[in-house]
Write an enzyme that holds these catalytic residues in place. Structure first.
Site, PDB file in Angstrom:
ATOM      1  N   LEU A   1      13.477  -4.831  -4.107  1.00  7.62           N
ATOM      2  CA  LEU A   1      12.660  -5.877  -3.498  1.00  7.62           C
ATOM      3  C   LEU A   1      13.093  -7.260  -3.972  1.00  7.62           C
ATOM      4  CD1 LEU A   1       9.063  -4.335  -3.617  1.00  7.62           C
ATOM      5  CD2 LEU A   1      10.497  -4.685  -1.594  1.00  7.62           C
TER       6      LEU A   1
ATOM      7  N   GLU B   1       7.788  -8.487   1.668  1.00 11.94           N
ATOM      8  CA  GLU B   1       8.417  -8.697   0.355  1.00 11.94           C
ATOM      9  C   GLU B   1       7.529  -9.554  -0.552  1.00 11.94           C
ATOM     10  OE1 GLU B   1      10.649  -6.736   0.375  1.00 11.94           O
ATOM     11  OE2 GLU B   1      11.963  -6.861   2.099  1.00 11.94           O
TER      12      GLU B   1
ATOM     13  N   GLU C   1       3.001   1.610   2.553  1.00 12.63           N
ATOM     14  CA  GLU C   1       2.178   2.616   3.220  1.00 12.63           C
ATOM     15  C   GLU C   1       1.014   1.949   3.937  1.00 12.63           C
ATOM     16  OE1 GLU C   1       1.069   5.674   0.479  1.00 12.63           O
ATOM     17  OE2 GLU C   1       3.154   6.261   0.084  1.00 12.63           O
TER      18      GLU C   1
END
Length: 387
Positions: free
Chosen positions: A242, A366, A136
């Protein structure tokens, strides 16, 4: 003189015939379909959608997953494929990662049988595209602080919030959206045509130009109860995905480093200055040797992690070892290769600066260097220093 620094240590002898065959198939695809066009795609800032279904036909989409039309290849084969794709371009490897390691892994690992049957076969063929909405505007390295919220309204869920840097969102058919609920973080499958869902590509990027990253707005997006991923509770859901993506990066960045090295080596062998090739000078040879050694070590690290993963023994902090080391090494090699090309290295005729620019993004997403350093610091000391 060999054409690969991996031959300095006989790396290929560590691979099985099947692993080498998978690598060679992907390399041939990169050489025929990606490499001749990547400079134009990067220059124009476009993602080539025409490569999606050929990638699916090659078994690259969700290639590590079993069943539902997925290729079911080993972790090492997936890693070798990632390296070959990123030798073409980080943005093109990122497409495979977003589709397979993130969106498809979320559905395969945490979805219902109905969700898997509906989406995975089409996604494996490249007929449906997925995206993964976690990051976000105010919640990157700390996803627990996400503000996107899903509330129950009768039998439905209503999702409100925003996401940023979401790969493929503007061309995706289905979005895996992570949101807070009254019971904690949960995952939802949101068809991108749902009213209130808007994806806007982020423009004027200096990196990953042959790739798509978007802002997503979710304005009272209503989905049925069946849209929830039933197996995903808390941050374990997104972190599982992830870690799969981070593992691919460990290999992928070394592909970018190797391509940069090869470009510099070819250039200094044919470029003459003061009456002899640049490759004949001691300073040049030192740079080539240092680069080759780091590439060899990076691939050995990736292979060790791949063998551990295939044995079911890979730990999250070990993925951080690979992501932190190999991303850091790869960008240094790409920058050094660009410098060895002189002024010509700033044009798209040569790959190293394009790789270096892309790796700025890969090094950040990541998990930043700082995040992976703290993960490893915690593993070493037993003391979490995130706060």
């Amino acid at each position: 003189m060999t054409d690969s620094p991996l031959d300095l240590i006989g790396f290929d002898s560590l691979l099985t015939d099947e692993e080498r065959a998978t690598r060679d198939r992907v390399r041939a695809f990169v050489d025929s379909d990606l490499r001749p066009n990547i400079a134009r795609w990067y220059d124009e800032g476009v993602f080539p959608r025409e490569i999606i279904q050929p990638m699916g036909a090659l078994g690259l989409l969700g290639m590590h997953l079993q069943g539902y039309g997925c290729a079911g290849r080993s972790a090492v084969e997936y890693g070798l494929a990632a390296a070959e794709l990123e030798a073409g371009d980080s943005g093109l490897r990122t497409f495979v990662s977003v589709q397979g390691s993130l969106a498809m892994t979320a559905i395969h690992t945490f979805g219902s049988e109905e969700q898997k049957t509906e989406w995975l076969p089409r996604m494996a063929r490249g007929e449906a595209i997925g995206c993964f909405g976690l990051t976000e505007p105010e919640a990157g390295s700390d996803p627990a602080s996400m503000r996107t919220f899903a509330r129950r309204d009768g039998d439905d869920w209503v999702i409100t919030g925003s996401k940023r840097w979401i790969g493929l969102a503007s061309i995706a058919d289905i979005a895996v959206i992570w949101a807070n609920t009254d019971a904690g973080i949960r995952g939802f499958l949101v068809p991108t045509g749902t009213p209130g869902f808007t994806a806007t590509p982020i423009a004027q990027k200096l990196s990953m130009r042959a790739s798509i990253q978007c802002d997503i707005v979710l304005d009272e997006v209503r989905v049925p109860a069946s849209a929830q991923l039933p197996g995903a509770e808390g941050l374990r859901g997104p972190f599982t995905c992830l870690n799969q993506a981070r593992y691919g990066i460990v290999w992928g960045v070394m592909g970018a480093a190797l391509d940069s090295y090869r470009a510099a080596l070819a250039y200094v062998q044919q470029r003459e200055v003061f009456g002899k090739p640049v490759a004949a000078y001691q300073l040049t040879q030192q740079k080539l040797v240092d680069m080759a050694l780091e590439i060899d070590k990076g691939f050995l690290l990736a292979l060790q992690l791949g063998r551990l993963k295939d044995a079911g023994q890979l730990q999250p902090h070990q993925i951080s070892v690979g992501k932190l080391n190999n991303a850091r090494v790869a960008i240094d090699i790409a920058r050094e290769a660009r410098a060895m090309l002189g002024g010509n290295g700033v044009t798209l005729e040569h790959s190293p600066l394009r790789h270096a620019n892309n790796l700025e993004s890969v090094r950040t997403y990541e998990g930043t260097d700082e995040v992976h350093t703290l993960i490893l610091g915690n593993a070493i000391t037993g003391i979490p220093a995130f706060r």
